[in-house]
Design a protein around this motif. Sequence first.
Motif, mmCIF file in Angstrom:
data_model
loop_
_atom_site.group_PDB
_atom_site.id
_atom_site.type_symbol
_atom_site.label_atom_id
_atom_site.label_comp_id
_atom_site.label_asym_id
_atom_site.label_seq_id
_atom_site.Cartn_x
_atom_site.Cartn_y
_atom_site.Cartn_z
ATOM 1 N N ASP A 131 -6.259 19.178 -2.196
ATOM 2 C CA ASP A 131 -5.533 19.827 -1.112
ATOM 3 C C ASP A 131 -4.834 18.851 -0.174
ATOM 4 O O ASP A 131 -3.808 19.180 0.414
ATOM 5 N N LYS A 132 -5.357 17.639 -0.018
ATOM 6 C CA LYS A 132 -4.759 16.686 0.915
ATOM 7 C C LYS A 132 -5.146 15.268 0.507
ATOM 8 O O LYS A 132 -6.089 15.067 -0.280
ATOM 9 N N PRO A 133 -4.415 14.266 1.002
ATOM 10 C CA PRO A 133 -4.677 12.884 0.589
ATOM 11 C C PRO A 133 -6.111 12.433 0.799
ATOM 12 O O PRO A 133 -6.652 11.674 -0.019
ATOM 13 N N GLY A 134 -6.753 12.906 1.858
ATOM 14 C CA GLY A 134 -8.119 12.483 2.125
ATOM 15 C C GLY A 134 -9.105 12.918 1.062
ATOM 16 O O GLY A 134 -10.213 12.371 0.965
ATOM 17 N N GLU A 135 -8.732 13.911 0.232
ATOM 18 C CA GLU A 135 -9.614 14.414 -0.824
ATOM 19 C C GLU A 135 -9.253 13.867 -2.204
ATOM 20 O O GLU A 135 -9.897 14.224 -3.189
ATOM 21 N N ALA A 136 -8.237 13.021 -2.265
ATOM 22 C CA ALA A 136 -7.736 12.534 -3.556
ATOM 23 C C ALA A 136 -8.550 11.336 -4.032
ATOM 24 O O ALA A 136 -8.410 10.220 -3.514
ATOM 25 N N LYS A 137 -9.388 11.540 -5.028
ATOM 26 C CA LYS A 137 -10.215 10.462 -5.564
ATOM 27 C C LYS A 137 -9.389 9.440 -6.340
ATOM 28 O O LYS A 137 -9.850 8.323 -6.583
ATOM 29 N N ALA A 143 -7.537 2.309 0.862
ATOM 30 C CA ALA A 143 -6.388 1.860 1.653
ATOM 31 C C ALA A 143 -5.232 2.856 1.549
ATOM 32 O O ALA A 143 -4.544 3.141 2.538
ATOM 33 N N GLU A 144 -5.018 3.373 0.345
ATOM 34 C CA GLU A 144 -3.926 4.331 0.150
ATOM 35 C C GLU A 144 -4.201 5.643 0.871
ATOM 36 O O GLU A 144 -3.304 6.230 1.488
ATOM 37 N N VAL A 158 0.840 -1.205 0.000
ATOM 38 C CA VAL A 158 0.000 0.000 0.000
ATOM 39 C C VAL A 158 0.873 1.252 0.000
ATOM 40 O O VAL A 158 0.598 2.218 -0.714
ATOM 41 N N GLU A 159 1.935 1.234 0.802
ATOM 42 C CA GLU A 159 2.847 2.382 0.866
ATOM 43 C C GLU A 159 3.474 2.643 -0.496
ATOM 44 O O GLU A 159 3.488 3.780 -0.979
ATOM 45 N N THR A 178 -2.820 9.291 5.147
ATOM 46 C CA THR A 178 -3.331 10.155 6.213
ATOM 47 C C THR A 178 -2.783 9.720 7.566
ATOM 48 O O THR A 178 -2.338 10.540 8.371
ATOM 49 N N GLY A 179 -2.785 8.407 7.811
ATOM 50 C CA GLY A 179 -2.291 7.886 9.079
ATOM 51 C C GLY A 179 -0.799 8.093 9.258
ATOM 52 O O GLY A 179 -0.330 8.459 10.349
ATOM 53 N N ALA A 180 -0.014 7.854 8.183
ATOM 54 C CA ALA A 180 1.439 8.010 8.272
ATOM 55 C C ALA A 180 1.826 9.463 8.527
ATOM 56 O O ALA A 180 2.719 9.753 9.333
ATOM 57 N N LEU A 181 1.151 10.373 7.846
ATOM 58 C CA LEU A 181 1.446 11.793 8.041
ATOM 59 C C LEU A 181 1.051 12.257 9.437
ATOM 60 O O LEU A 181 1.772 13.026 10.078
ATOM 61 N N GLN A 182 -0.100 11.780 9.932
ATOM 62 C CA GLN A 182 -0.535 12.165 11.273
ATOM 63 C C GLN A 182 0.390 11.573 12.331
ATOM 64 O O GLN A 182 0.737 12.241 13.309
ATOM 65 N N ALA A 183 0.792 10.313 12.143
ATOM 66 C CA ALA A 183 1.704 9.679 13.096
ATOM 67 C C ALA A 183 3.040 10.406 13.135
ATOM 68 O O ALA A 183 3.657 10.548 14.201
ATOM 69 N N GLU A 184 3.499 10.868 11.985
ATOM 70 C CA GLU A 184 4.752 11.624 11.920
ATOM 71 C C GLU A 184 4.639 12.921 12.712
ATOM 72 O O GLU A 184 5.540 13.305 13.454
#
Length: 445
Positions: A203-209, A214-215, A8-9, A220-226
């Motif tokens: 604007d951000k991964p969560g809005e990327a259709k 999973a991606e 996925v990464e 979103t999770g990796a960036l927030q964890a960072e």
Amino acid sequence: METTQSAVERSAIRKVAMRLVPFVGLMFFINFLDRTAISFAGPNGMSRDLALTAAQFGFAAGVFFIGYVLLEIPSNLALHKYGARRWLARIMVTWGIVALLFTWVSSVEGLYVLRFLLGVAEAGFFPGAILYLSLWVPARHRSHILALFYLAQPLTIVIGAPVAALLIEAHGLFGLEGWRIMFAGVALPAIVVGVIAWFYLADKPGEAKWLNEAERKWLTGALQAEQNGKRVEQVAHAGAALKNPRVWMLSLVYFGLIYGLYALAFFLPTIIGGFETQFGAKFNVFQKGLITAIPYLPAAIALFLWSRDATRRGVRSWHVGLPALLGAVSIPAALYMQSPAATVMAITVTACAIFSALPTFWSIPARFLSGAAAAAGIALINTVGNVAGFMAPFITGAIKDATGSYQAPMFVVGALMAVSALVIFAIGAGSREEAAELQGRVIAE
């Protein structure tokens, strides 16, 4: 589970690299071409038609950065507030309209005004693009992504110089001088691509259709964890970034690199135009365009390979310092060569050095700045660097007028790049573990 996550990464980073980087790189390509178009126009009729001295040409090239600097930080904070899609598109359309007006410039004063307004219109684009891409990938992938983005800058000259030459050779089309046609030809794409950007960017991964669920979730999770894993300095506003000593040290490093970049970008076509007087070599406009492009193709290759090494090892101070030292030596040495080929070879070394240092440099600030502080800090570094964008062409032209040669101003370039190298080495030497020193403390929003 680990294998699935790795897949996925890889998929997510590959999609970001393929979907966003080429388009934002195209925007950067047009951006750099529009701001340096004056360097092609000057020795190909504009300086003669407007009766420009070397100092006046240098001031016209450099006054762009006064307008740019004045609105750099406010523009980048606006991008953080309103979103990259709207703000980058707005910037691009605005500068395209201003760039188009160069087609009809008729006086030195008019040239100064338009260059100033072009800087105002472009303010915030480059740091905004750096910030935008940094918000899409975790730190371990950032150097690679920024290197791919930065390839647009040397490729602008590789492709743009011959294209500009062809446009200049269309002299007489629509009753216009060739250099005026060139200005129009490089301005119109900015308007078109700016309109497309409004609809194309997210604007951000969560809005990327174009990412699957999973991606999106992984990014979103990796960036927030960072963000959560960073040590947060107890400050609550972007102004703290403007007071941070490391931000100012990095600003000084960037100043020297940008001084070298724009001294090269604005005066290389003029130096090549002087080969006829210096060496008795004669070239037509298109040949001069091809010669101007020569140093930048190896520079693009060096940029890619050097950045790949930085990604593999982790960025260290020597990834910026060694190229800066190489540029410090090679750029004044170029003017002591005894043939056009040797001169171009020395300039090629300089171009490789500058473009190897720049993308690795930009992976450093995002390691210890986040949120609004990242917007302010990156904009400040770029602002201080772009003061060099004004000083480099103006001082180079003024010293050339005073001495009759480009040798003295190129020694100034070399000295400032040497200072950049010393400062970045000092940053790295300030800690037992260089990577930890470069990462520093986070200045959080």
